[in-house]
Design a protein around this motif. Structure first.
Motif, PDB file in Angstrom:
ATOM      1  N   ASP A 185       0.867  -1.179   0.000  1.00 42.05           N
ATOM      2  CA  ASP A 185       0.000   0.000   0.000  1.00 42.05           C
ATOM      3  C   ASP A 185       0.905   1.231   0.000  1.00 42.05           C
ATOM      4  N   VAL A 186       0.844   1.984  -1.096  1.00 38.81           N
ATOM      5  CA  VAL A 186       1.761   3.109  -1.301  1.00 38.81           C
ATOM      6  C   VAL A 186       0.962   4.403  -1.312  1.00 38.81           C
ATOM      7  N   ALA A 187       1.486   5.431  -0.617  1.00 42.85           N
ATOM      8  CA  ALA A 187       0.859   6.756  -0.578  1.00 42.85           C
ATOM      9  C   ALA A 187       1.897   7.807  -0.940  1.00 42.85           C
ATOM     10  N   VAL A 188       1.463   8.839  -1.661  1.00 47.03           N
ATOM     11  CA  VAL A 188       2.340   9.937  -2.085  1.00 47.03           C
ATOM     12  C   VAL A 188       1.837  11.220  -1.433  1.00 47.03           C
ATOM     13  N   ILE A 189       2.767  11.966  -0.837  1.00 44.42           N
ATOM     14  CA  ILE A 189       2.431  13.203  -0.122  1.00 44.42           C
ATOM     15  C   ILE A 189       3.283  14.329  -0.670  1.00 44.42           C
ATOM     16  N   LEU A 190       2.667  15.462  -0.906  1.00 42.27           N
ATOM     17  CA  LEU A 190       3.356  16.661  -1.383  1.00 42.27           C
ATOM     18  C   LEU A 190       3.311  17.738  -0.315  1.00 42.27           C
ATOM     19  N   GLY A 191       4.320  18.608  -0.338  1.00 47.92           N
ATOM     20  CA  GLY A 191       4.355  19.719   0.604  1.00 47.92           C
ATOM     21  C   GLY A 191       4.974  19.333   1.933  1.00 47.92           C
ATOM     22  N   GLU A 192       4.995  20.316   2.838  1.00 50.55           N
ATOM     23  CA  GLU A 192       5.607  20.111   4.144  1.00 50.55           C
ATOM     24  C   GLU A 192       4.828  20.866   5.213  1.00 50.55           C
ATOM     25  N   LYS A 222       7.238  13.103  -0.718  1.00 50.58           N
ATOM     26  CA  LYS A 222       7.466  11.986   0.212  1.00 50.58           C
ATOM     27  C   LYS A 222       6.593  10.805  -0.195  1.00 50.58           C
ATOM     28  N   VAL A 223       7.159   9.601  -0.041  1.00 46.68           N
ATOM     29  CA  VAL A 223       6.450   8.371  -0.377  1.00 46.68           C
ATOM     30  C   VAL A 223       6.554   7.423   0.813  1.00 46.68           C
ATOM     31  N   SER A 224       5.419   6.856   1.186  1.00 47.13           N
ATOM     32  CA  SER A 224       5.402   5.853   2.266  1.00 47.13           C
ATOM     33  C   SER A 224       4.713   4.597   1.763  1.00 47.13           C
ATOM     34  N   LEU A 273       8.189   1.442   4.580  1.00 47.97           N
ATOM     35  CA  LEU A 273       9.165   2.210   3.809  1.00 47.97           C
ATOM     36  C   LEU A 273       8.780   3.681   3.844  1.00 47.97           C
ATOM     37  N   LYS A 274       9.771   4.534   4.045  1.00 46.53           N
ATOM     38  CA  LYS A 274       9.588   5.984   3.948  1.00 46.53           C
ATOM     39  C   LYS A 274      10.701   6.532   3.079  1.00 46.53           C
ATOM     40  N   CYS A 275      10.309   7.090   1.948  1.00 43.21           N
ATOM     41  CA  CYS A 275      11.286   7.571   0.969  1.00 43.21           C
ATOM     42  C   CYS A 275      11.079   9.052   0.707  1.00 43.21           C
ATOM     43  N   GLY A 276      12.155   9.664   0.264  1.00 48.01           N
ATOM     44  CA  GLY A 276      12.039  11.048  -0.176  1.00 48.01           C
ATOM     45  C   GLY A 276      12.278  12.051   0.920  1.00 48.01           C
ATOM     46  N   GLY A 277      11.333  12.997   1.014  1.00 49.62           N
ATOM     47  CA  GLY A 277      11.564  14.140   1.868  1.00 49.62           C
ATOM     48  C   GLY A 277      12.525  15.105   1.212  1.00 49.62           C
ATOM     49  N   VAL A 278      12.580  15.038  -0.138  1.00 45.69           N
ATOM     50  CA  VAL A 278      13.482  15.913  -0.900  1.00 45.69           C
ATOM     51  C   VAL A 278      12.654  16.728  -1.890  1.00 45.69           C
ATOM     52  N   ARG A 279      13.257  17.783  -2.420  1.00 44.60           N
ATOM     53  CA  ARG A 279      12.579  18.661  -3.366  1.00 44.60           C
ATOM     54  C   ARG A 279      12.794  18.154  -4.797  1.00 44.60           C
TER      55      ARG A 279
END
Length: 273
Positions: A158-165, A221-223, A244-250
């Motif tokens: 189960d994958v979720a994509v999040i934008l912004g901070e 960010k992707v979890s 899994l927690k990936c990203g947190g980058v621009r």
């Protein structure tokens, strides 16, 4: 001369007439002070030691030998501890042999890219402070198996994509990705497609997301939650649930290099892949 024999005879007759008394037996512990006079007192200036009372001697039958009898509970506890220690030792030996022979390594997971085919905001009612987001996005995750003898099984994720901070975070949708098997030394690219339709966001968030997307300063960010199994050949030997927690980058950083991911095992063990 004739009178002396008569006197002797008279004494013998008197002794014969005198009755004989039986000798009295002395009780135990009796001491005759007349026959055994007390010892003379020690001279002054010297200390007298107290006389130790002799210990009474009892027959051996009054002191029976103690028999040590082990209860069933104690025997069971001892047997359980021994069996547990043997099993633990065997597991440690087997684990040491496994690590020396196969040299297992963690899978390497990276956030490779993020693309949007549409990213539009529509206004709601006049001056109500809300906008509606419609977007389609494609996120690529890169999986690499660094092991030479071991494979990895990945379950459905189960994958979720999040934008912004911070206060401007916006969920860009979630989806389920089918599991796959990764051979030793193999590399697999997984494309995660998400979409949202008329997602309600406030106007400040909509304005910031639109601006940061154009300038490529938008944070991605992707979890994901899945199960990872270790395999020898085609046989799966162990499976664990991981996060899994990936990203947190621009976006501007993601265009030049892939972002690292963190693997969490048992909800509290965090491993950097």
């Amino acid at each position: 001369m004739d009178q002396k024999p008569a006197n002797i005879a008279t004494d013998e007759e008197m002794a014969a007439e005198k009755p004989l008394r039986p000798a009295l037996q002395k009780p135990p512990g009796f001491r005759d002070d007349q026959q055994n006079p007390p010892a003379s007192e020690p001279p002054s200036g010297t200390a007298t030691l107290p006389r130790r009372r002799p210990r009474p001697m009892h027959p051996a039958s009054l002191y029976p030998e103690k028999k040590h009898r082990w209860s069933r509970c104690r025997v069971f506890c001892c047997c359980f501890c021994i069996v547990f220690a043997v099993i633990l030792l065997l597991l440690l030996v087997a684990g040491a042999v496994f690590f020396l022979w196969y040299g297992p390594k963690l899978p390497v997971v990276r956030l490779a890219s993020f693309r949007t085919s549409s990213f539009n905001f529509s206004s709601g009612k006049t001056d109500d402070g809300w906008s509606f987001l419609t977007a389609d996005a494609a996120t690529m995750l890169d999986f690499r198996n660094p092991n030479g003898k071991l494979g990895f099984y990945y379950g459905d994720a189960d994958v979720a994509v999040i934008l912004g901070e911070k206060d401007f975070e916006t969920n860009l949708g979630s989806t389920k990705v089918k599991g796959f098997f990764e051979k030793p030394g193999n590399r697999t690219a997984v494309i995660v497609r998400t979409r949202v339709r008329t997602l309600q966001v406030d106007d400040p968030t909509a304005k910031r997301l639109r601006t940061e997307l154009k300038s490529k300063k938008l944070l991605v960010k992707v979890s994901a939650k899945t199960k990872v199994g270790l395999a020898v050949g085609s046989r799966r030997i162990v499976t664990l649930g991981v996060s899994l927690k990936c990203g947190g980058v621009r976006l501007q950083t993601l265009d030049s290099q892939m972002a690292k991911c963190t693997i969490t095992v048992l909800k509290w063990i965090k491993l950097r892949s």
